[in-house]
Design a protein around this motif. Structure first.
Motif, PDB file in Angstrom:
ATOM      1  N   UNK A  84     -12.884 -18.326  -6.550  1.00 25.52           N
ATOM      2  CA  UNK A  84     -13.968 -17.827  -5.697  1.00 25.52           C
ATOM      3  C   UNK A  84     -15.342 -18.298  -6.162  1.00 25.52           C
ATOM      4  N   UNK A  85     -15.383 -19.079  -7.235  1.00 27.21           N
ATOM      5  CA  UNK A  85     -16.661 -19.642  -7.684  1.00 27.21           C
ATOM      6  C   UNK A  85     -17.239 -20.562  -6.628  1.00 27.21           C
ATOM      7  N   UNK A  86     -18.550 -20.542  -6.402  1.00 26.48           N
ATOM      8  CA  UNK A  86     -19.175 -21.596  -5.594  1.00 26.48           C
ATOM      9  C   UNK A  86     -19.107 -22.905  -6.373  1.00 26.48           C
ATOM     10  N   UNK A  87     -18.838 -23.983  -5.675  1.00 25.84           N
ATOM     11  CA  UNK A  87     -18.682 -25.260  -6.380  1.00 25.84           C
ATOM     12  C   UNK A  87     -19.969 -25.659  -7.089  1.00 25.84           C
ATOM     13  N   UNK A  88     -21.119 -25.173  -6.594  1.00 22.88           N
ATOM     14  CA  UNK A  88     -22.383 -25.485  -7.243  1.00 22.88           C
ATOM     15  C   UNK A  88     -22.474 -24.958  -8.661  1.00 22.88           C
ATOM     16  N   UNK A  89     -21.662 -23.971  -9.001  1.00 18.76           N
ATOM     17  CA  UNK A  89     -21.634 -23.471 -10.372  1.00 18.76           C
ATOM     18  C   UNK A  89     -21.103 -24.530 -11.325  1.00 18.76           C
ATOM     19  N   UNK A  91     -20.567 -28.076 -10.174  1.00 21.93           N
ATOM     20  CA  UNK A  91     -21.145 -29.370  -9.806  1.00 21.93           C
ATOM     21  C   UNK A  91     -22.477 -29.096  -9.123  1.00 21.93           C
ATOM     22  N   UNK A  92     -23.514 -28.826  -9.882  1.00 17.62           N
ATOM     23  CA  UNK A  92     -24.806 -28.498  -9.270  1.00 17.62           C
ATOM     24  C   UNK A  92     -25.441 -29.708  -8.613  1.00 17.62           C
ATOM     25  N   UNK A  93     -26.339 -29.416  -7.683  1.00 19.78           N
ATOM     26  CA  UNK A  93     -27.117 -30.488  -7.070  1.00 19.78           C
ATOM     27  C   UNK A  93     -26.639 -30.950  -5.723  1.00 19.78           C
ATOM     28  N   UNK A  94     -25.566 -30.332  -5.175  1.00 21.24           N
ATOM     29  CA  UNK A  94     -25.110 -30.725  -3.848  1.00 21.24           C
ATOM     30  C   UNK A  94     -25.698 -29.775  -2.809  1.00 21.24           C
ATOM     31  N   UNK A  95     -25.863 -30.212  -1.561  1.00 16.19           N
ATOM     32  CA  UNK A  95     -26.398 -29.319  -0.521  1.00 16.19           C
ATOM     33  C   UNK A  95     -25.357 -28.330   0.001  1.00 16.19           C
ATOM     34  N   UNK A  96     -24.125 -28.407  -0.528  1.00 12.80           N
ATOM     35  CA  UNK A  96     -23.067 -27.497  -0.081  1.00 12.80           C
ATOM     36  C   UNK A  96     -22.525 -26.714  -1.281  1.00 12.80           C
ATOM     37  N   UNK A  97     -23.389 -26.393  -2.217  1.00 17.56           N
ATOM     38  CA  UNK A  97     -22.966 -25.722  -3.433  1.00 17.56           C
ATOM     39  C   UNK A  97     -22.414 -24.336  -3.233  1.00 17.56           C
ATOM     40  N   UNK A  98     -22.604 -23.755  -2.034  1.00 16.90           N
ATOM     41  CA  UNK A  98     -22.135 -22.381  -1.809  1.00 16.90           C
ATOM     42  C   UNK A  98     -20.657 -22.305  -1.456  1.00 16.90           C
ATOM     43  N   UNK A  99     -20.029 -23.413  -1.057  1.00 16.74           N
ATOM     44  CA  UNK A  99     -18.612 -23.357  -0.694  1.00 16.74           C
ATOM     45  C   UNK A  99     -17.791 -23.114  -1.953  1.00 16.74           C
ATOM     46  N   UNK A 100     -16.666 -22.438  -1.808  1.00 19.51           N
ATOM     47  CA  UNK A 100     -15.894 -22.050  -2.981  1.00 19.51           C
ATOM     48  C   UNK A 100     -14.877 -23.108  -3.372  1.00 19.51           C
ATOM     49  N   UNK A 101     -14.417 -23.001  -4.601  1.00 24.22           N
ATOM     50  CA  UNK A 101     -13.379 -23.908  -5.087  1.00 24.22           C
ATOM     51  C   UNK A 101     -12.125 -23.762  -4.234  1.00 24.22           C
ATOM     52  N   UNK A 102     -11.747 -22.535  -3.897  1.00 22.87           N
ATOM     53  CA  UNK A 102     -10.565 -22.314  -3.063  1.00 22.87           C
ATOM     54  C   UNK A 102     -10.720 -22.958  -1.697  1.00 22.87           C
ATOM     55  N   UNK A 103     -11.918 -22.894  -1.113  1.00 22.02           N
ATOM     56  CA  UNK A 103     -12.135 -23.515   0.193  1.00 22.02           C
ATOM     57  C   UNK A 103     -12.029 -25.027   0.117  1.00 22.02           C
TER      58      UNK A 103
END
Length: 451
Positions: A84-89, A91-103
């Motif tokens: 459930x972590x946001x991928x930005x946690x 891999x920071x710096x992307x404009x889609x950092x809020x999407x989750x690892x599971x997604x």
């Protein structure tokens, strides 16, 4: 499991011979796996100057994604990543950092299918820093979690997540943590001899066009790997549950659970966590398809009876979608699996007294002891909610599947120690319908049953 019978092998070989000739494939290799072992291999055509063998390499395209996903699940099991972590946690710096690892693993993040720039599968790749710098508002196509939308770009981000946690690139992590432990030593990021050359077949003439092959760099986690029929057979066994020391079988089972369906009400295809899913002829299959310029590959496994099938071809297009399901149908027709012999099992006395009918209101259920002090609760007559339960240290049971997955089953005893009722997450099951001596929520009418 021994190899297939000679008569079965002939029918399997004829099916791929018809496919290779009818679909005009330069070469086609296929295999059947049973009980973790290669039970049949067949090939037609030529990969170079000779017929393909079990050790001929083909590019496997998006099957790569499942192996990257396996490293991500290892990170999850180690406590380094939460699904459930946001991928930005990570891999920071992307404009889609809020999407989750599971997604990202299940292609429900809503990201664009392809990266910006030229057609990535046919052109040299770019470093991940350049790729991330090119991402912008157009990277998000759908609200995260809304729908299945296959995204190669999403797996580029997951590959970078792996690299940042492991301190090596995704390919080295896959090799060290998956390929080597499973004995898949002929699966590599770039081709090695002997390998098939990738071709496009002219749609209206029997001529070939060589297809390009490049290092995809940042996009490589989406489809870079090359493998062999023998190695993919080991991978099929892994997906079916023979996981070795790579992942716990329960984690692979979690990867096989449907996270999304990609064909609506039909539910013949879906996606788990890095694994494609399909329902075919009563089977529920897990695996992945693969496609790159000049190559097609697919591997499916059915964990219910530990069988798998795969094919590899060096053609950009042409293999029928039903090839592998038809190979499974041949196996089922000519060598149907026999059920395991019934044998008596030891049952603890305190569980034996619980076996038999229980009632949720007027609905009848059967409770059966399972090995290891487990329990199975199933409706009598077929209509109702069935679940299995595993014993816990505090004397309760935890639901494993079905409606009651994750819920607690508790046995309530009377003062004299005899079983009174089962409390299943507030639902009360009694030995007789609405037993007035049990703690039925809302009470039982004092007049009892009447005509």
């Amino acid at each position: 499991m021994s190899p297939v019978l000679e008569s079965t092998a002939r029918v399997l070989l004829r099916r791929i011979a018809v496919e290779q000739a009818g679909s005009r494939l330069p070469s086609l290799a296929a295999a059947v796996i049973r009980d973790g072992r290669l039970a049949w291999f067949g090939a037609r055509g030529k990969a170079g100057d000779a017929a393909p063998t079990e050790t001929t390499q083909y590019r496997i395209g998006s099957i790569t994604k499942s192996m990257v996903a396996t490293v991500v699940m290892r990170l999850r099991d180690e406590g380094r990543v939460d699904l459930l972590d946001p991928v930005g946690k990570h891999v920071p710096g992307t404009p889609v950092g809020e999407v989750t690892v599971a997604q990202l693993l299940s292609h429900t993040a809503g990201l664009t299918a392809e990266p910006p720039g030229q057609w990535w599968e046919r052109t040299p790749g770019m470093p991940v820093e350049e790729l991330i710098a090119l991402l912008g508002p157009q990277t998000a196509r759908h609200r995260p979690g809304r729908r299945f939308h296959y995204s190669n770009l999403g797996f580029a981000l997951l590959g970078e997540l792996v690299a940042r946690h492991r301190g090596v690139n995704w390919a080295r992590a896959v090799q060290a943590e998956i390929l080597e432990p499973l004995g898949m030593r002929d699966t590599t990021a770039r081709p090695r001899a002997p390998h098939a050359r990738g071709y496009a077949v002219h749609p209206w003439a029997d001529v070939l066009l060589p297809e390009p092959e490049h290092d995809a760099l940042a996009m490589a986690p989406a489809g870079q790997l090359w493998s062999t029929p023998a190695d993919l057979a080991r991978w099929a066994a892994f997906v079916a549950g023979d996981t070795g020391d790579v992942l716990a079988p329960a984690t692979v089972a979690e990867m096989r659970e449907p996270a999304t369906v990609d064909d609506g009400d039909a539910w013949t295809g879906g996606y788990g966590l890095g694994l494609q899913l399909a329902r075919v002829n009563g089977r529920r299959l897990a695996g992945h398809t693969g496609s790159m310029p000049g190559f097609l590959a697919t591997v499916w496994a059915d964990p219910s009876d530990r069988v798998g099938v795969l094919f590899m071809a060096n053609s950009t297009s042409g293999v029928s979608r039903t090839l592998l399901s038809e190979l499974l149908a041949i196996l089922d027709e000519h060598e149907p699996r026999l059920p395991a012999e019934w044998e008596p099992a030891a049952v603890d006395a305190d569980l034996l007294e619980l076996a038999g009918p229980w009632y949720w209101g007027p609905s009848a259920y059967a409770l059966r002891p399972l090995p290891g002090r487990g329990l199975s609760l199933t409706p009598i007559g077929g209509a109702g909610r069935a679940s299995r339960f595993v014993a816990q240290g505090d004397g309760t049971w935890l639901g494993l599947d079905g409606y009651y997955a994750g819920e607690t089953l508790r046995l309530v005893r009377r003062a004299d120690g005899s079983p009174s009722h089962l409390d299943l997450n507030t639902f009360v099951f009694t030995r007789t319908p609405y037993d007035p001596s049990a703690e039925v929520p809302g009470g039982v009418d004092a007049g009892g049953w009447r005509g």
